[in-house]
Design an enzyme around this catalytic site. Structure first.
Site, PDB file in Angstrom:
ATOM      1  N   CYS A   1       0.822  -1.208   0.000  1.00 38.02           N
ATOM      2  CA  CYS A   1       0.000   0.000   0.000  1.00 38.02           C
ATOM      3  C   CYS A   1       0.855   1.257   0.000  1.00 38.02           C
ATOM      4  CB  CYS A   1      -0.924   0.016   1.225  1.00 38.02           C
ATOM      5  SG  CYS A   1      -0.028   0.104   2.798  1.00 38.02           S
ATOM      6  N   CYS A   2       0.264   2.322  -0.488  1.00 40.38           N
ATOM      7  CA  CYS A   2       0.765   3.675  -0.262  1.00 40.38           C
ATOM      8  C   CYS A   2      -0.459   4.490   0.147  1.00 40.38           C
ATOM      9  CB  CYS A   2       1.485   4.235  -1.491  1.00 40.38           C
ATOM     10  SG  CYS A   2       0.509   4.247  -3.003  1.00 40.38           S
ATOM     11  N   ALA A   3      -0.472   5.785  -0.064  1.00 41.05           N
ATOM     12  CA  ALA A   3      -1.635   6.558   0.370  1.00 41.05           C
ATOM     13  C   ALA A   3      -2.888   6.158  -0.403  1.00 41.05           C
ATOM     14  CB  ALA A   3      -1.353   8.049   0.215  1.00 41.05           C
TER      15      ALA A   3
END
Length: 441
Positions: free
Chosen positions: A388-390
């Site tokens: 994940c990232c933002a």
């Protein structure tokens, strides 16, 4: 006897370094503080910033005792360290606070409007001594509160657990005493806290300074983003200056201004180190509080972009791609591989957390992308993995592409992107990011 001599030899460098710093800092404090007071006293008119209701704050003569006690802790903390490096870290925090506060006092002097009643006994004596060198001009940011933030942070992790509650209560009394001794106005407190947090962020405990490896970025996009954030910081400063005549609360706009300025420095060359994010996904308290306005904006941005999308989608072999998870979402996975520098691991998360912090909207370093891809391959054997990232659109997608290609599940980045889109996740990878994924193989 031998053990006592050994302990003394270990403590001697700390005592020597602490003494040298104190010999410098004590006169520097009083000379600069007194000098700023004297300069303000030469002005015909020094403004004040206060709320009308502050006249209802009671004067408590006894609170001068906790107020004065910070002087003892200021000196004592220099000697309560285990290494000379710890002494240097604390002293640099002190020095940063002093330099920034005095610069503010000289550039924007403010005057306290209170007239203290007569006092007697020990409090009366202490007020008389205080009045001998302290004039009512050095107001915002409160130097007292800024130093308190650093001193509280320094001792809270070094005290036995049973003593910590007393320490927290006493620090609260010190903080409240700036009001109940009528030494400061209300808005001096949050501005002082902001300065203290900045000093703690600049010289963190158990980590290098976030600006230690600053190198001016050669990436035009990164510099352009830095300019945008710097423009936001300037906008908040201008807004604070325009609104200060209407309300003292305008000074609160300094908080997002400082946060955005720090993010701008990250894009200009400091990198994701500005977030002080550890490998386990947690951030240091100073960073968490200082950059809270930016993180709030980032969290809202995540919700706006992904509220109608699934939190994550499965790509292959139990590996998922998605946005930054909430606690209950993260707990569905055995491992979370987090590429977002700006967001912190949710409290209470049970999943194993591996963080590879990167700035938003910037290309990943190929070494970092390959390292994250290697962790994916190792972690997937232990259960489902979330990358994940933002938003789950760029940084984490780049890592997934790198993993798919390096593990030979896809022949090239273009095929990997097609696989991700077939899984139901539209991603936005600039060409330089795709090249980095290819080169990282």
């Amino acid at each position: 006897m031998g053990q006592a001599r050994s302990r003394f030899s270990q403590a001697a460098p700390v005592l020597k370094r602490a003494t040298l710093w104190l010999v410098f800092l004590a006169p520097f404090f009083y000379l600069t503080y007194g000098g700023a007071n004297w300069l303000a006293s030469q002005s015909a008119h020094v403004p004040n910033i206060a709320f009308a209701w502050e006249s209802a704050i009671p004067f408590l003569a006894w609170s001068i005792i906790p107020y004065w006690s910070i002087n003892l802790f200021y000196a004592l903390c220099l000697f309560i360290n285990t290494t000379p490096r710890d002494v240097d870290m604390l002293a640099r925090r002190y020095l940063t606070i002093q330099i920034v506060a005095i610069a503010c006092f000289i550039a924007f002097p403010l005057e306290a409007t209170f007239v203290r009643p007569a006092t007697s006994g020990l409090p009366g004596f202490m007020f008389d001594v205080l009045g001998g060198f302290d004039k009512p001009f050095n107001q915002a940011p409160s130097l007292h509160v800024a130093l308190l933030v650093v001193i509280w942070d320094h001792l809270r992790g070094r005290l036995p657990r049973r003593a910590r509650l007393f320490w927290h209560v006493w620090c609260f009394l010190i903080g409240a005493s700036v009001l109940t001794t009528w030494q400061h106005h209300v808005m001096d407190i949050p501005t002082g806290m902001l300065l203290g947090l900045f000093a703690a962020w600049l010289f963190p405990r158990d980590a290098t300074s976030p600006l230690a490896n600053f190198t001016l970025s050669r990436d035009p996009k990164s510099r352009r983003l830095g300019i945008y954030y710097l423009g936001g910081a300037v906008a908040f400063l201008v807004l604070a200056a325009l609104c200060i005549r209407l309300t003292a609360a305008a000074l609160l706009m300094l908080w997002p201004a400082v946060a955005l300025a720090i993010v701008a420095v990250g894009y200009f060359g400091a990198g994701p180190q500005i977030f002080l994010k550890r490998a386990d996904g947690r951030t240091l308290p100073a960073s968490r509080l200082l950059l809270a306005p930016y993180r709030l904006g980032a969290t809202i941005n995540v919700w706006l972009w992904t509220r109608k999308m699934p939190a994550s989608v499965v790509i292959a072999n139990g590996v998922h791609l998605g946005r930054f998870p909430r606690r209950h979402e993260a707990n569905r996975f055995a491992t979370v591989i987090d590429i977002a520098g700006e967001l912190q691991r949710p409290s209470g998360t049970l999943a194993r957390w591996c963080s590879f912090p990167a700035l938003d909207l910037t290309g990943l370093d190929k070494i970092q992308a390959r390292a994250a891809a290697d962790v994916i391959e190792a972690a997937r054997h232990q259960g489902p993995v979330l990358v994940c990232c933002a938003l789950g659109f760029q940084r984490s997608a780049c890592v997934i592409v790198s993993w798919l290609v390096s593990s030979r599940r896809c022949e090239n980045p273009a095929e990997a992107l097609q696989l991700i889109e077939r899984a139901g996740r539209r991603v936005y990878l600039p060409m330089e990011t795709i090249h980095a994924a290819r080169e990282g193989v």
